[in-house]
Design an enzyme around this catalytic site. Structure first.
Site, PDB file in Angstrom:
ATOM      1  CE  LYS A 131      -4.023  -2.092   2.285  1.00  9.61           C
ATOM      2  NZ  LYS A 131      -4.905  -2.014   3.495  1.00  9.61           N
ATOM      3  CE1 TYR A 172      -9.314  -2.709   0.447  1.00 10.19           C
ATOM      4  CE2 TYR A 172      -8.502  -0.647  -0.461  1.00 10.19           C
ATOM      5  CZ  TYR A 172      -8.273  -1.833   0.225  1.00 10.19           C
ATOM      6  OH  TYR A 172      -7.016  -2.129   0.686  1.00 10.19           O
ATOM      7  CG  ASN A 227      -3.697  -2.457   6.924  1.00 11.77           C
ATOM      8  OD1 ASN A 227      -3.533  -1.914   5.832  1.00 11.77           O
ATOM      9  ND2 ASN A 227      -4.758  -3.185   7.202  1.00 11.77           N
ATOM     10  CG  HIS A 254      -5.091  -5.938  -0.529  1.00 13.77           C
ATOM     11  ND1 HIS A 254      -6.297  -5.970   0.128  1.00 13.77           N
ATOM     12  CD2 HIS A 254      -5.202  -6.801  -1.571  1.00 13.77           C
ATOM     13  CE1 HIS A 254      -7.114  -6.811  -0.507  1.00 13.77           C
ATOM     14  NE2 HIS A 254      -6.468  -7.329  -1.541  1.00 13.77           N
ATOM     15  CD  GLU A 262      -8.584  -8.916  -3.752  1.00 16.85           C
ATOM     16  OE1 GLU A 262      -7.480  -9.388  -3.448  1.00 16.85           O
ATOM     17  OE2 GLU A 262      -9.391  -8.465  -2.908  1.00 16.85           O
TER      18      GLU A 262
HETATM   19  P1  IDP Z   1      -7.887  -6.890   5.020  1.00 18.28           P
HETATM   20  O1  IDP Z   1      -7.096  -5.806   4.329  1.00 18.28           O
HETATM   21  O2  IDP Z   1      -7.136  -7.479   6.186  1.00 18.28           O
HETATM   22  O3  IDP Z   1      -8.427  -7.936   4.069  1.00 18.28           O
HETATM   23  P2  IDP Z   1     -10.578  -5.754   5.163  1.00 18.28           P
HETATM   24  O4  IDP Z   1     -11.563  -6.046   6.245  1.00 18.28           O
HETATM   25  O5  IDP Z   1     -10.848  -6.276   3.790  1.00 18.28           O
HETATM   26  O6  IDP Z   1      -9.143  -6.193   5.706  1.00 18.28           O
HETATM   27  O7  IDP Z   1     -10.451  -4.168   5.097  1.00 18.28           O
HETATM   28  C1  IDP Z   1      -9.795  -3.552   4.024  1.00 18.28           C
HETATM   29  C2  IDP Z   1      -8.925  -2.434   4.531  1.00 18.28           C
HETATM   30  O8  IDP Z   1      -9.753  -1.406   5.075  1.00 18.28           O
HETATM   31  C3  IDP Z   1      -7.990  -2.813   5.689  1.00 18.28           C
HETATM   32  O9  IDP Z   1      -6.802  -3.394   5.253  1.00 18.28           O
HETATM   33  C4  IDP Z   1      -7.766  -1.473   6.359  1.00 18.28           C
HETATM   34  O10 IDP Z   1      -6.776  -0.723   5.641  1.00 18.28           O
HETATM   35  C5  IDP Z   1      -9.098  -0.789   6.164  1.00 18.28           C
HETATM   36  N1  IDP Z   1      -9.966  -0.940   7.332  1.00 18.28           N
HETATM   37  C6  IDP Z   1     -10.674  -2.038   7.688  1.00 18.28           C
HETATM   38  N2  IDP Z   1     -11.369  -1.829   8.809  1.00 18.28           N
HETATM   39  C7  IDP Z   1     -11.108  -0.546   9.169  1.00 18.28           C
HETATM   40  C8  IDP Z   1     -11.547   0.286  10.249  1.00 18.28           C
HETATM   41  O11 IDP Z   1     -12.326  -0.117  11.104  1.00 18.28           O
HETATM   42  N3  IDP Z   1     -11.041   1.559  10.269  1.00 18.28           N
HETATM   43  C9  IDP Z   1     -10.174   2.037   9.325  1.00 18.28           C
HETATM   44  N4  IDP Z   1      -9.752   1.290   8.298  1.00 18.28           N
HETATM   45  C10 IDP Z   1     -10.211   0.018   8.213  1.00 18.28           C
END
Ligand code: IDP
Length: 157
Positions: free
Chosen positions: A13, A53, A116, A119, A132
């Site tokens: 990312k 997303y 984080n 992805h 994807e």
């Molecule tokens: P993943 O990336 O671990 O698959 P997902 O639930 O698909 O997680 O969420 C996509 C992305 O959205 C996450 O990697 C994170 O960057 C962001 N995200 C998910 N939940 C939250 C939240 O509660 N607050 C802020 N960002 C979030």
């Protein structure tokens, strides 16, 4: 396709790119034995961000997520190997870095849910990896070759 030909989508990312973590992250997957079959350095536009997303469109963090993922270049990749989607997710860690074990990518390099680093396709979402890959890559961008160490990575190869 043989049993170790599963493909999964991975993306460093914008925060990971800015923090100089592309090489470190690529190294981890290479050293694990996964095979890189595609990679490109791109700027995600808003349309692609919404497609990628889409499942989060109604969430309160969606606008911030689109801002973040379009804020700078990303390094998108496809990795191939036995059970690749699940193996990669276990190396990535939990969605929230605070819950990610040390040794995982998010557990070693992240602190914040909204930053984080990486992805990777969700192994619990059937077909997410192929969807994807199709979204980010053309078929002819996925390269077909053997790793020279394949016989030492897989029993019976
Ligand atoms: P993943 O990336 O671990 O698959 P997902 O639930 O698909 O997680 O969420 C996509 C992305 O959205 C996450 O990697 C994170 O960057 C962001 N995200 C998910 N939940 C939250 C939240 O509660 N607050 C802020 N960002 C979030």
């Amino acid at each position: 396709m043989s049993h170790h030909d599963e493909r999964t989508f991975v993306m460093v990312k914008p925060d990971g790119v800015q923090r100089g973590l592309i090489g470190e992250i690529v190294s981890r997957f290479e050293e694990r034995g996964l095979k890189l079959v595609a990679g490109k350095f791109i700027q995600i536009d808003r349309e692609l961000a919404h497609e990628h997303y889409g499942e989060h469109e109604d969430k309160p963090f969606f606008d911030d997520l689109v801002e973040f993922i379009t804020a700078g270049p990303v390094f998108a990749m496809v990795w191939e190997g036995a059970d690749a989607t699940r193996q990669v997710r276990s190396m990535v860690g939990e969605t929230d870095p605070a819950e990610s074990a040390p040794g995982t990518i998010r557990g070693d390099f992240g602190l914040d849910l909204g930053r984080n680093v990486i992805h990777a396709s969700d192994h619990e979402d059937e077909g997410a990896n192929e969807r994807e890959i199709d979204l980010f890559f053309e078929e002819d961008e996925l390269l077909d070759y053997e790793r020279i160490d394949a016989a030492w990575l897989y029993e019976g190869e």
